[in-house]
Design an enzyme around this catalytic site. Structure first.
Site, PDB file in Angstrom:
ATOM      1  CB  SER A  61      33.114 -22.990  46.404  1.00  0.00           C
ATOM      2  OG  SER A  61      32.862 -21.938  47.298  1.00  0.00           O
TER       3      SER A  61
HETATM    4  N1  SAH Z   1      29.508 -23.170  51.831  1.00  0.00           N
HETATM    5  C1  SAH Z   1      28.552 -22.847  50.808  1.00  0.00           C
HETATM    6  C2  SAH Z   1      29.009 -21.670  49.965  1.00  0.00           C
HETATM    7  C3  SAH Z   1      28.121 -20.541  50.200  1.00  0.00           C
HETATM    8  S1  SAH Z   1      28.493 -19.002  49.445  1.00  0.00           S
HETATM    9  C4  SAH Z   1      28.199 -24.036  49.951  1.00  0.00           C
HETATM   10  O1  SAH Z   1      28.761 -25.127  50.152  1.00  0.00           O
HETATM   11  O2  SAH Z   1      27.313 -23.921  49.113  1.00  0.00           O
HETATM   12  C5  SAH Z   1      28.643 -17.998  50.881  1.00  0.00           C
HETATM   13  C6  SAH Z   1      27.456 -17.937  51.791  1.00  0.00           C
HETATM   14  O3  SAH Z   1      27.795 -17.085  52.881  1.00  0.00           O
HETATM   15  C7  SAH Z   1      26.199 -17.349  51.178  1.00  0.00           C
HETATM   16  O4  SAH Z   1      25.151 -18.260  51.334  1.00  0.00           O
HETATM   17  C8  SAH Z   1      25.941 -16.091  52.002  1.00  0.00           C
HETATM   18  O5  SAH Z   1      24.575 -15.786  52.193  1.00  0.00           O
HETATM   19  C9  SAH Z   1      26.624 -16.439  53.308  1.00  0.00           C
HETATM   20  N2  SAH Z   1      26.988 -15.323  54.170  1.00  0.00           N
HETATM   21  C10 SAH Z   1      27.489 -14.114  53.820  1.00  0.00           C
HETATM   22  N3  SAH Z   1      27.686 -13.352  54.925  1.00  0.00           N
HETATM   23  C11 SAH Z   1      27.301 -14.108  55.992  1.00  0.00           C
HETATM   24  C12 SAH Z   1      27.272 -13.899  57.400  1.00  0.00           C
HETATM   25  N4  SAH Z   1      27.657 -12.762  57.974  1.00  0.00           N
HETATM   26  N5  SAH Z   1      26.823 -14.898  58.176  1.00  0.00           N
HETATM   27  C13 SAH Z   1      26.407 -16.076  57.660  1.00  0.00           C
HETATM   28  N6  SAH Z   1      26.415 -16.330  56.333  1.00  0.00           N
HETATM   29  C14 SAH Z   1      26.856 -15.367  55.515  1.00  0.00           C
END
Ligand code: SAH
Length: 213
Positions: A61
């Site tokens: 993000s």
């Molecule tokens: N917090 C992260 C942002 C990641 S983007 C950062 O600091 O970089 C969102 C993430 O959520 C992605 O990596 C995606 O694979 C994950 N995601 C999506 N659905 C999910 C689920 N059901 N359980 C765990 N992770 C999930």
């Protein structure tokens, strides 16, 4: 590149003017090396005012969004926090500085692994990562003082409210696939209070109690 200078500029130009005022949050953003959490070819872009692509078609993000969500949790330092969507591990590193323990769930193996090694390299030992469907939370380690979901949910998964302590806060983007509302739910003994912070756009939360692919 002078990453320390870029990081201070990010705080001074992107976070403070938009209303991030929590001192501990600002100090943490001056410190955590975001460039160590982005793909190598994008290191030079790590402190820019927008999201960046990471592996698996996911995104890290925009710094302001990470700061805003973190500020909503109002952390003091003693908390146990669950994060859903480890992604790059950057949000987890921020939380690791501000809370006592961080439990982060990621559904994509490639990301769980690279986040784990980035967190190890940067020295954050109080983060545990689990490869799993995070729509069901991480029950074994509950209850949590706070929960932060960094992927967009069509509605609040029941497990999150169950796994939150009374008085704890859940920060989660809720809404349709391409535009959501950043929502804060505070769990109370009787009902919970819900407040809407702002519009936002996140990648989907995919799983049993989220989007089905
Ligand atoms: N917090 C992260 C942002 C990641 S983007 C950062 O600091 O970089 C969102 C993430 O959520 C992605 O990596 C995606 O694979 C994950 N995601 C999506 N659905 C999910 C689920 N059901 N359980 C765990 N992770 C999930």
């Amino acid at each position: 590149m002078d990453y320390d200078a870029l990081r201070n500029r990010m705080v001074d130009e992107q976070l403070i003017p938009r209303g991030i005022s929590n001192k501990r949050v600002l100090e943490t953003f001056r410190k955590v090396e975001r460039h160590k959490f982005v793909p190598q070819d994008l290191e030079g872009n790590a402190y820019e005012d927008h999201p960046l692509p990471i592996a698996g078609g996911q995104t890290i993000s925009q710094p302001y969004m990470v700061a805003l969500m973190t500020q909503c949790l109002d952390l003091k330092g003693h908390e146990k926090i669950m994060e859903i969507g480890t992604g790059s591990g950057y949000q987890a590193a921020i939380l690791a500085n501000l809370a006592k323990e961080v439990y982060s769930v990621e559904r994509l193996k490639e990301l769980a692994k690279s986040a784990e090694s980035a967190l190890k390299d940067t020295g954050y030992a109080n983060v545990k990562i689990k490869l799993d469907d995070g729509t069901l939370g991480w029950e074994e380690c509950a209850p949590y003082d706070g929960i932060i979901v960094t992927a967009a949910a069509p509605k609040t998964p029941d497990a999150y409210i169950k796994q939150l302590k009374i008085g704890g806060k859940l920060v989660i983007p809720i809404g349709p696939m391409f535009s959501q509302v950043l929502t804060v739910v505070e769990k109370k003994a009787d009902a919970s209070s819900v407040s809407e912070v702002c519009g936002c756009v996140f990648v989907p939360l995919v799983g049993k109690d989220g989007w089905k692919k």
